[in-house]
Design an enzyme around this catalytic site. Structure first.
Site, PDB file in Angstrom:
ATOM      1  N   LYS A 198       0.882  -1.272  -0.018  1.00 33.38           N
ATOM      2  CA  LYS A 198      -0.057   0.079   0.003  1.00 33.38           C
ATOM      3  C   LYS A 198       0.908   1.374  -0.029  1.00 33.38           C
ATOM      4  CE  LYS A 198      -4.101   1.522  -0.089  1.00 33.38           C
ATOM      5  NZ  LYS A 198      -4.917   1.301  -1.170  1.00 33.38           N
ATOM      6  N   SER A 222      -8.968  -0.793  -4.688  1.00 34.33           N
ATOM      7  CA  SER A 222      -9.027  -0.163  -3.271  1.00 34.33           C
ATOM      8  C   SER A 222     -10.476   0.097  -2.873  1.00 34.33           C
ATOM      9  CB  SER A 222      -8.048   1.142  -3.121  1.00 34.33           C
ATOM     10  OG  SER A 222      -7.727   1.068  -1.623  1.00 34.33           O
TER      11      SER A 222
END
Length: 574
Positions: A181, A372
């Site tokens: 991430k 996401s």
């Protein structure tokens, strides 16, 4: 004498009545679809195309004709394949800013048109890989002799802001969950981390393989030959023809003439955009097309200050509730083109999608990107369909704040704060996190990540540990996502609608009426005046870096501490 207010009202009514009469007259004079003589449709491929209608705004854009959306154009090509009044299609391709998934989706629709025994002609007036792949879907590919084919490979770039922050005196305070991430890296690093580079390399490898295979099939060339050609590019038009990348060298008008005089007959030329407008209405079984386009935010959908769109949870929830209450809507196709955004907003929409699923099937169609928070929405559906080039995954979260006190001081300003409570200034933009505050904030991100994993595990019927192993914020192509169980099928909107028909047990021969949500909200004056001005068939692509700057601005003005389920960087493969 009329007051100024009354005069304005009378003027608006007169203008509106005139516009209404023009619209009604044009509709009455427009020939019915069944009476149109055989024709060739000219597709002026737009530089940009949206997935859905624009959110309401107060500008004078409502005076212009609404631009066709991507599904309008896609379905127009598909309908033309079965329309006996359409003989051929001519593509005019000159600079497009579409994502790769939509390019391949339109190529598939053109191949279906060709499979119906109807030719496709393409005039390629310049451009690179995207333009070439789309034009290469044609039977005949032409280019003006003076043009250049910029076929030279793919690249992806990431912008890093840490150096600028250091100069401005801004200190980023961010945390994240997920090894890959890497969205925070653009604020905290000056280059790609090894993990971020590995993920981007894998994604670029997949996209490059799709590019090579697509050209190889379209031009009947070995894949190795295509790779060599790309390494030798770019090409002048004559060189491209000599190497088998083009069929002929012709100007755009000559390609039109060639298509209009095929088979010894002469056909009239018509606009594919106009043809798409003719196809609305009708009767049949209803399927809702719910469009989630842009960064996910709290509140209502809106246009971005620097271009692009944001999709609001309130707007989507309202649309989903209306769809759920409409008994004549048999199924829902949820089209997602979003890099994610607010974690709370994503969860609110996820909850409402699950409620709709109790009454009718929800089929997810992923566009260019559904990552996401975009993937968070997708995992609430019954079936997920992605394009091979769709960017998806990025199951992870991040968040934090920017400490701008140093910037203020460089400008000769200062801020002093008086507070009560040990952590009262935890989210203040004028101080850094303490170690304890950062640990507490990390706990909140960890908690959201666990919820994210559980949502995906429930939707995909997989073990959370398995989801975690393919999550960790890593971005995947549609091909890789399917191999890892994050996606059910490879395809586009057409495949999603067929699945919706099957799941809703709609007769295969029944006509389908597509109802698009969120519905455009127009005032009476807007409905009167809409379409008075013509919308250009094409437009200039947005300025390079404008979208990235817009994203940076949104992050800089984001409330401190808000959890973000957002894709790392702004990944654009060119």
């Amino acid at each position: 004498m009329l007051s100024r207010r009354r005069a304005v009202i009378v003027l608006l009514l007169c203008v509106g009545l005139g516009a209404l009469m023009l619209n009604v007259t044009s509709r009455l004079l427009r020939p019915m679809h069944s009476t149109i003589a055989p024709r060739v449709l000219v597709f002026d491929v737009p530089a940009q195309v949206d997935e859905g209608p624009p959110p309401p705004n107060l500008s004078f854009d409502f005076l212009r004709r609404e631009r066709p959306t991507f599904h309008d154009l896609l379905f127009a090509v598909s309908n033309a394949a079965e329309d006996r009044s359409v003989e051929a299609i001519v593509l005019h391709v000159d600079g497009i800013d579409w994502g790769w998934a939509r390019v391949y989706e339109m190529c598939a629709a053109l191949r279906t048109f060709r499979a119906a025994g109807k030719p496709v002609y393409a005039s390629l007036n310049g451009g690179g890989e995207k333009e070439y792949v789309l034009a290469a879907a044609a039977d005949l590919l032409a280019m003006p002799p003076v043009s250049t084919l910029q076929l030279d490979g793919l690249s992806a770039s990431a912008m890093f802001l840490k150096g600028a922050y250091d100069k401005f005196g801004v200190r980023p305070n961010f945390a994240h969950v997920g090894r890959f991430k890497s969205a925070v890296e653009q604020y905290t690093r000056e280059s790609l981390s090894p993990d971020a580079r590995a993920a981007m390399d894998q994604l670029l490898d997949d996209e490059y393989s799709l590019l090579v295979d697509s050209i190889a099939v379209a031009r009947a060339l070995p894949a190795d030959s295509v790779r060599r050609l790309i390494d030798e590019g770019p090409f002048t038009a004559s060189d491209a023809r000599a190497r088998g990348l083009l069929d002929t060298l012709l100007a755009e008008a000559d390609v039109d003439s060639l298509a209009a005089h095929q088979g010894g007959e002469r056909f009239s030329l018509g606009s594919l955009t106009r043809y798409a407008e003719e196809g609305g209405g009708g009767s049949g079984e209803r399927i809702a097309l719910l469009v989630a386009e842009g960064e996910i935010i709290s509140g209502k959908s809106r246009e971005g200050a620097f271009g692009g769109r944001s999709v609001g949870d309130a707007t989507l929830v309202e649309a989903l509730r209306e769809i759920r209450q409409r008994h004549n809507i048999r199924a829902v196709v949820l089209r997602i083109d979003s890099p994610g955004g607010s974690g709370d907003a994503s969860d609110a929409v996820w909850q409402e999608i699950r409620r709709v699923r109790r009454d009718k099937p929800v089929i997810v169609s992923m566009g260019d990107v559904a990552a996401s928070g975009g993937y968070y929405l997708a995992c609430a559906g019954d079936v997920i369909v992605a394009g091979p080039a769709t960017i998806t995954g990025s199951i992870g979260v991040f968040g934090g704040k920017l400490n701008v006190l140093g910037l203020y001081q460089k400008l000769g300003l200062n801020v002093e704060t008086v507070s009560r409570g040990k952590h009262a200034e935890m989210l203040s933009p004028f101080k850094d996190f303490s170690d304890e505050e950062l640990a507490r904030y990390q706990q909140s991100l960890d908690q959201f990540y666990r919820v994210f994993l559980s949502r995906v595990a429930t939707g995909r019927k997989m073990d959370p540990a398995v989801i975690d192993s393919v999550g960790q914020g890593r971005v995947w192509s549609g091909v890789q996502a399917r191999a890892r169980g994050l996606v059910d099928e490879l395809g586009g909107l057409q495949e999603a609608f067929e699945l919706a028909r099957t799941r809703a047990k709609i007769d295969p021969d029944a006509d389908i009426v597509v109802e698009v949500y969120p519905r455009p909200r127009k005032t009476l004056v807007q409905r009167w005046l809409g379409g008075v001005l013509e919308e250009p068939d094409n437009e200039e692509a947005r300025l390079p870096g404008l979208a990235a700057f817009g994203h940076w601005y949104e992050m800089a003005t984001m409330p401190a501490g808000r959890v973000q389920a957002l894709m790392p960087y702004t990944i654009e493969i060119r």
